[in-house]
Design a protein around this motif. Structure first.
Motif, PDB file in Angstrom:
ATOM      1  N   GLY A  55     -15.619  -8.693   1.603  1.00  0.00           N
ATOM      2  CA  GLY A  55     -15.603  -8.978   3.360  1.00  0.00           C
ATOM      3  C   GLY A  55     -15.102  -7.683   4.062  1.00  0.00           C
ATOM      4  O   GLY A  55     -14.485  -6.808   3.274  1.00  0.00           O
ATOM      5  N   TRP A  56     -14.873  -8.134   5.240  1.00  0.00           N
ATOM      6  CA  TRP A  56     -13.899  -7.502   6.275  1.00  0.00           C
ATOM      7  C   TRP A  56     -12.482  -7.891   5.974  1.00  0.00           C
ATOM      8  O   TRP A  56     -11.802  -8.151   6.812  1.00  0.00           O
ATOM      9  N   ASP A  57     -12.017  -7.536   4.773  1.00  0.00           N
ATOM     10  CA  ASP A  57     -10.667  -7.965   4.576  1.00  0.00           C
ATOM     11  C   ASP A  57      -9.713  -7.105   4.256  1.00  0.00           C
ATOM     12  O   ASP A  57      -8.540  -7.246   3.582  1.00  0.00           O
ATOM     13  N   TRP A  58     -10.004  -5.863   4.934  1.00  0.00           N
ATOM     14  CA  TRP A  58      -9.258  -4.728   4.399  1.00  0.00           C
ATOM     15  C   TRP A  58      -8.856  -4.013   5.919  1.00  0.00           C
ATOM     16  O   TRP A  58      -9.707  -4.182   6.797  1.00  0.00           O
ATOM     17  N   CYS A  59      -7.904  -3.142   6.003  1.00  0.00           N
ATOM     18  CA  CYS A  59      -7.437  -2.366   7.094  1.00  0.00           C
ATOM     19  C   CYS A  59      -7.408  -1.058   6.910  1.00  0.00           C
ATOM     20  O   CYS A  59      -6.809  -0.609   6.052  1.00  0.00           O
ATOM     21  N   PHE A  60      -8.289  -0.326   7.491  1.00  0.00           N
ATOM     22  CA  PHE A  60      -8.354   1.248   7.446  1.00  0.00           C
ATOM     23  C   PHE A  60      -7.164   1.610   8.457  1.00  0.00           C
ATOM     24  O   PHE A  60      -7.303   1.427   9.829  1.00  0.00           O
ATOM     25  N   VAL A  84       4.966  -7.760   0.568  1.00  0.00           N
ATOM     26  CA  VAL A  84       4.416  -6.550   0.814  1.00  0.00           C
ATOM     27  C   VAL A  84       3.024  -6.265   1.100  1.00  0.00           C
ATOM     28  O   VAL A  84       2.395  -6.872   0.162  1.00  0.00           O
ATOM     29  N   ILE A  85       2.338  -5.863   2.110  1.00  0.00           N
ATOM     30  CA  ILE A  85       1.051  -5.900   2.242  1.00  0.00           C
ATOM     31  C   ILE A  85       0.407  -5.166   0.908  1.00  0.00           C
ATOM     32  O   ILE A  85       1.004  -4.021   0.459  1.00  0.00           O
ATOM     33  N   ASN A  86      -0.626  -5.532   0.642  1.00  0.00           N
ATOM     34  CA  ASN A  86      -1.501  -4.995  -0.687  1.00  0.00           C
ATOM     35  C   ASN A  86      -2.107  -3.606  -0.325  1.00  0.00           C
ATOM     36  O   ASN A  86      -2.703  -3.539   0.478  1.00  0.00           O
ATOM     37  N   LEU A  87      -1.748  -2.653  -1.000  1.00  0.00           N
ATOM     38  CA  LEU A  87      -2.181  -1.199  -0.725  1.00  0.00           C
ATOM     39  C   LEU A  87      -3.313  -0.965  -1.883  1.00  0.00           C
ATOM     40  O   LEU A  87      -3.268  -1.178  -2.977  1.00  0.00           O
ATOM     41  N   LEU A  88      -4.647  -0.650  -1.391  1.00  0.00           N
ATOM     42  CA  LEU A  88      -5.738  -0.449  -2.051  1.00  0.00           C
ATOM     43  C   LEU A  88      -5.747   1.109  -2.423  1.00  0.00           C
ATOM     44  O   LEU A  88      -6.004   1.517  -3.641  1.00  0.00           O
ATOM     45  N   VAL A  89      -5.778   2.131  -1.394  1.00  0.00           N
ATOM     46  CA  VAL A  89      -5.881   3.248  -1.809  1.00  0.00           C
ATOM     47  C   VAL A  89      -5.311   4.486  -0.578  1.00  0.00           C
ATOM     48  O   VAL A  89      -5.215   3.752   0.765  1.00  0.00           O
ATOM     49  N   TYR A  90      -4.890   5.644  -0.652  1.00  0.00           N
ATOM     50  CA  TYR A  90      -4.263   6.444   0.280  1.00  0.00           C
ATOM     51  C   TYR A  90      -4.718   7.830  -0.032  1.00  0.00           C
ATOM     52  O   TYR A  90      -4.691   8.134  -1.088  1.00  0.00           O
ATOM     53  N   ASP A  91      -4.831   8.669   1.042  1.00  0.00           N
ATOM     54  CA  ASP A  91      -5.086  10.189   0.786  1.00  0.00           C
ATOM     55  C   ASP A  91      -4.294  10.818   2.004  1.00  0.00           C
ATOM     56  O   ASP A  91      -3.990  10.237   3.027  1.00  0.00           O
ATOM     57  N   GLU A 174      -2.022  17.874   9.257  1.00  0.00           N
ATOM     58  CA  GLU A 174      -2.057  16.923   7.976  1.00  0.00           C
ATOM     59  C   GLU A 174      -2.656  15.604   8.598  1.00  0.00           C
ATOM     60  O   GLU A 174      -1.814  14.803   9.381  1.00  0.00           O
ATOM     61  N   ARG A 175      -3.780  15.056   8.233  1.00  0.00           N
ATOM     62  CA  ARG A 175      -4.341  13.776   8.554  1.00  0.00           C
ATOM     63  C   ARG A 175      -4.017  12.778   7.474  1.00  0.00           C
ATOM     64  O   ARG A 175      -4.518  13.124   6.235  1.00  0.00           O
ATOM     65  N   ARG A 176      -3.403  11.588   7.738  1.00  0.00           N
ATOM     66  CA  ARG A 176      -3.142  10.834   6.713  1.00  0.00           C
ATOM     67  C   ARG A 176      -3.940   9.580   6.694  1.00  0.00           C
ATOM     68  O   ARG A 176      -4.230   8.829   7.891  1.00  0.00           O
ATOM     69  N   ASN A 177      -4.567   8.749   5.635  1.00  0.00           N
ATOM     70  CA  ASN A 177      -5.353   7.832   5.772  1.00  0.00           C
ATOM     71  C   ASN A 177      -4.893   6.697   4.527  1.00  0.00           C
ATOM     72  O   ASN A 177      -4.248   7.087   3.733  1.00  0.00           O
ATOM     73  N   LEU A 178      -4.970   5.469   4.804  1.00  0.00           N
ATOM     74  CA  LEU A 178      -4.994   4.539   3.747  1.00  0.00           C
ATOM     75  C   LEU A 178      -5.540   3.392   4.219  1.00  0.00           C
ATOM     76  O   LEU A 178      -5.937   2.901   5.081  1.00  0.00           O
ATOM     77  N   VAL A 179      -5.909   2.399   3.167  1.00  0.00           N
ATOM     78  CA  VAL A 179      -6.519   1.067   3.251  1.00  0.00           C
ATOM     79  C   VAL A 179      -5.612  -0.009   2.487  1.00  0.00           C
ATOM     80  O   VAL A 179      -5.311   0.251   1.394  1.00  0.00           O
ATOM     81  N   VAL A 180      -5.188  -0.856   3.379  1.00  0.00           N
ATOM     82  CA  VAL A 180      -4.315  -2.059   2.877  1.00  0.00           C
ATOM     83  C   VAL A 180      -5.013  -3.405   3.253  1.00  0.00           C
ATOM     84  O   VAL A 180      -6.099  -3.283   3.782  1.00  0.00           O
ATOM     85  N   ALA A 181      -4.540  -4.576   2.495  1.00  0.00           N
ATOM     86  CA  ALA A 181      -5.169  -5.826   2.824  1.00  0.00           C
ATOM     87  C   ALA A 181      -5.088  -5.966   4.392  1.00  0.00           C
ATOM     88  O   ALA A 181      -4.163  -5.549   4.919  1.00  0.00           O
ATOM     89  N   TRP A 182      -5.910  -6.882   4.975  1.00  0.00           N
ATOM     90  CA  TRP A 182      -5.779  -7.394   6.226  1.00  0.00           C
ATOM     91  C   TRP A 182      -5.116  -8.678   6.351  1.00  0.00           C
ATOM     92  O   TRP A 182      -5.486  -9.716   5.488  1.00  0.00           O
ATOM     93  N   ALA A 183      -3.929  -8.386   6.978  1.00  0.00           N
ATOM     94  CA  ALA A 183      -3.118 -10.036   7.291  1.00  0.00           C
ATOM     95  C   ALA A 183      -3.476 -10.194   8.618  1.00  0.00           C
ATOM     96  O   ALA A 183      -3.043  -9.446   9.561  1.00  0.00           O
ATOM     97  N   ASN A 184      -3.788 -11.227   9.050  1.00  0.00           N
ATOM     98  CA  ASN A 184      -4.505 -11.664  10.381  1.00  0.00           C
ATOM     99  C   ASN A 184      -3.614 -11.729  11.132  1.00  0.00           C
ATOM    100  O   ASN A 184      -3.791 -11.394  12.422  1.00  0.00           O
ATOM    101  N   SER A 185      -2.512 -12.451  11.184  1.00  0.00           N
ATOM    102  CA  SER A 185      -1.716 -12.832  12.353  1.00  0.00           C
ATOM    103  C   SER A 185      -0.303 -11.874  12.353  1.00  0.00           C
ATOM    104  O   SER A 185       0.288 -11.846  11.417  1.00  0.00           O
TER     105      SER A 185
END
Length: 400
Positions: A55-60, A84-91, A174-185
């Protein structure tokens, strides 16, 4: 691209993995690659692996670099673990040609030449009479597409845009992107409605999480309500390592006085330049808990000090003085007796708030005794045990 529900969504790619993004959470309303501000969106994988949330459980998160420093994703990778927030991927995406697609329109410049972003945006917007669609499609509402001249002028004067002399070179972007888990509050949103025991446990978790980061040899340097978040099951998650640095490192790419000023360690706000140390992060967590509670219960002089600390345009010396005033008031609290004078500083109508104030007072006394306002002079032992000491103090109230 259409998502599984048949709704057309914007798609971004991070390290060859595609994500739908929507519901922008932070950053300017225009194309986030034009502004130097970080932008964040809710995200979900286009083709999730079996173990991934679907679902929409990640943060870009996307930004481009103003100063050369280590990628936030590298810090997150090195500190994955409790709190620590869960890291999925970065580039990292390098912009090296003269047709820089991260600028509105196609600003031409020779390799190595400076590029004034706000001027390029302004010229292009005026040529098109402000009737435009951002090139990535992050904002396509009729309000933006068909803005009038008044709307255009407001956008050009938007303080979130880069200053007129903010320049980058075409072959050094240099543009940096990452995707981490979504923590709601955010921390303050999560703690306010909690019962006493859960509230104290969240304070304790915040100290434990930042201690874990410090034990990994990293200073976070930007503790705040928004960067210490709470998941749905009341688990604290520290995020946003943009300003992080390796302990004892000289070159971090960010100033020594960085972060959200209201949460900064008091001695950093003095005139002397300080080398950042883990005890500063520990004090920042103390201010996290202090501001979370006092923003709810503070009255009179306490409320004035909070306004000085968190309001716009306050000088560093005023903020530092207000911090010292708040600590001084807390050290006067007699945890065994609710004195009459407290009514002039705190609204203790809610039953749990007296216990929280007593706990906070004990923490304040600890920092005061360790010379927090003069850079912990003579407190070498406390610097090595500060997180554990704060956790122990809170634990005394949890056990009650």
């Amino acid at each position: 691209m259409k998502d599984p529900d048949g709704i057309r969504q914007q798609v971004v790619t991070v390290l060859k993995q595609q994500f739908f993004i929507k519901w922008q959470q932070e950053g300017p309303a225009r194309d986030h690659l034009v502004s130097r501000r970080t932008a964040t969106f809710k995200a979900k994988p286009v083709n999730p692996d079996r173990w991934q949330e679907t679902g929409w459980d990640w943060c870009f998160k996307s930004s481009w670099v103003q100063a050369q420093r280590r990628h936030e994703g590298e810090f997150l990778k090195d500190t994955q673990g409790p709190g620590v927030i869960n890291l999925l991927v970065y580039d990292t995406a390098m912009i090296e040609d003269s047709n820089d697609s991260t600028v509105f329109g196609r600003r031409q410049c020779s390799s190595g030449d400076p590029m004034d972003i706000i001027n390029a945006f302004g010229r292009q917007a005026r040529r098109q009479n402000a009737e435009f669609v951002q090139h990535t499609g992050t904002q396509q509402s009729s309000e933006i597409q068909h803005a009038g001249q008044e709307r255009l002028e407001g956008m050009l004067l938007d303080p979130r845009r880069p200053m007129a002399d903010s320049q980058q070179t075409c072959d050094n972007r240099e543009r940096r992107n990452l995707v981490v888990a979504w923590a709601n509050s955010s921390f303050d949103e999560a703690t306010s409605p909690c019962d006493l025991q859960t509230h104290l446990l969240l304070w304790q978790q915040a100290f434990a999480a930042v201690k874990y980061i410090a034990d990994k040899g990293i200073c976070h340097r930007d503790i705040s309500f928004r960067n210490v978040r709470v998941e749905s099951l009341n688990h604290v998650r520290v995020c946003d390592f943009d300003m992080a640095m390796v302990q004892n490192s000289e070159a971090s790419g960010a100033n020594d006085r960085t972060g959200t000023v209201a949460f900064m360690a008091t001695s950093i706000l003095g005139p002397e330049r300080r080398k950042y140390r883990p005890v500063y992060d520990c004090e920042s967590v103390f201010w996290l808990c202090t501001l979370e509670l006092l923003c709810r219960i503070g009255v009179g002089q306490t409320r004035e000090n909070l306004a000085n600390m968190m309001g716009p345009g306050r000088s560093i010396s005023v903020i530092r003085s207000s911090k010292q005033s708040i600590v001084q008031s807390l050290t006067r609290v007699n945890v065994k007796k609710k004195a009459v004078w407290l009514e002039s500083y705190y609204n203790l109508a809610a039953p749990k708030d007296w216990s929280l104030l007593c706990c906070l007072a004990e923490l304040a006394k600890e920092f005061h005794n360790q010379q927090y306002e003069i850079d912990y002079e003579g407190a070498e032992e406390f610097e090595s045990t500060c997180f554990n000491r704060c956790i122990e103090i809170i634990n005394q109230y949890v056990e009650h």
